[in-house]
Design a protein around this motif. Structure first.
Motif, PDB file in Angstrom:
ATOM      1  N   TRP A  59       2.253  60.578  38.405  1.00 17.77           N
ATOM      2  CA  TRP A  59       1.774  61.896  38.476  1.00 17.77           C
ATOM      3  C   TRP A  59       1.716  62.468  36.977  1.00 17.77           C
ATOM      4  N   GLU A  60       2.640  62.120  36.405  1.00 17.87           N
ATOM      5  CA  GLU A  60       2.842  62.957  34.858  1.00 17.87           C
ATOM      6  C   GLU A  60       1.367  62.370  34.061  1.00 17.87           C
ATOM      7  N   PRO A  70       2.370  66.827  42.587  1.00 18.89           N
ATOM      8  CA  PRO A  70       2.250  68.256  42.564  1.00 18.89           C
ATOM      9  C   PRO A  70       0.964  68.892  43.289  1.00 18.89           C
ATOM     10  N   ALA A 128       6.033  63.348  46.067  1.00 20.10           N
ATOM     11  CA  ALA A 128       6.185  63.786  44.575  1.00 20.10           C
ATOM     12  C   ALA A 128       5.134  64.527  43.880  1.00 20.10           C
ATOM     13  N   THR A 148       9.126  63.209  37.371  1.00 16.68           N
ATOM     14  CA  THR A 148       8.606  63.761  38.549  1.00 16.68           C
ATOM     15  C   THR A 148       9.222  63.091  40.042  1.00 16.68           C
ATOM     16  N   TYR A 149       9.257  61.875  39.636  1.00 18.63           N
ATOM     17  CA  TYR A 149       9.857  61.164  40.784  1.00 18.63           C
ATOM     18  C   TYR A 149      11.490  61.292  40.912  1.00 18.63           C
ATOM     19  N   THR A 154      12.977  64.177  40.066  1.00 19.60           N
ATOM     20  CA  THR A 154      13.126  65.416  40.501  1.00 19.60           C
ATOM     21  C   THR A 154      12.978  65.425  42.028  1.00 19.60           C
ATOM     22  N   ASN A 209      10.976  58.403  35.389  1.00 24.95           N
ATOM     23  CA  ASN A 209      10.064  59.310  35.728  1.00 24.95           C
ATOM     24  C   ASN A 209      10.419  60.676  36.159  1.00 24.95           C
TER      25      ASN A 209
END
Length: 189
Positions: A164-165, A114, A112, A43-44, A46, A41
């Motif tokens: 989150w994506e 947004p 994480a 988002t995680y 990053t 993933n």
């Protein structure tokens, strides 16, 4: 301990049902499950989230792909009869979930997330949850599903975090609104 809202409880049950359906359907149809873990993933990754902890029958599995490879080995036919059955889409490995449960570990999980999602979904909205999910049942191997040697009990414990994506996509009803950050599987006679 802070109270959990009725909406959070309802949302946790719905999220768990969707996750259980997706995960065991994928196992039963021989599809990979690696994409359901935090490891891939963006988002995680990053945010420098640790890779998922995966423990299978007491042994550490390094990656979700390694878990997929172990699952694939379960599906290798042991006989000509089973090989022919595999060609006809008869599952050689079948997981039957007999019970599951879910507990909200954190009703306000924002790691994480947004900023726009933190603002959009307030605490108690039933989206920003970290969940502990347990599932148990039986798994059968091969064609002779009634043979005691081909049937085992299993127990899975998952820690899930928001994907989150998927949540960021408006109107998404994807079954993977939550992804695995910890997984412990045990099979026994």
């Amino acid at each position: 301990m802070a109270s959990v809202s009725e909406n959070t409880i309802r949302s946790s049950v719905e999220a768990t049902e969707a996750f259980i359906t997706w995960y065991y359907d994928a196992l039963n149809k021989g599809r990979p499950v690696a994409s359901g873990y935090v490891n891939g993933n963006k988002t995680y990754q990053t945010a420098n989230h640790a890779p998922a902890d995966i423990v299978i029958n007491g042994l550490l599995v390094n990656t979700p792909e390694e878990w997929d490879a172990l699952l694939e080995k379960q599906r290798i036919p042991n006989s000509v009869l089973e090989a022919n059955a595999a060609k006809s889409d008869s599952p050689l490995v079948q997981y039957h979930v007999e019970s599951w449960d879910t507990h909200v570990i954190n009703a306000d999980y924002t790691f994480a997330a947004p900023e726009d999602l933190i603002k959009k979904y307030s605490k108690g909205a039933g989206v920003r949850m970290m969940l502990l999910v347990t599932a148990s049942g039986t798994v059968t191997f091969g064609l002779d599903k009634e043979s005691p040697s081909k049937k085992q009990h299993f127990h899975d414990t998952f820690t899930l975090v928001p994907n989150w994506e998927v949540i960021a996509r408006a109107g998404s009803k994807a079954t993977r609104r939550y992804i695995i950050t910890s997984h412990n599987y045990r099979a026994y006679p």
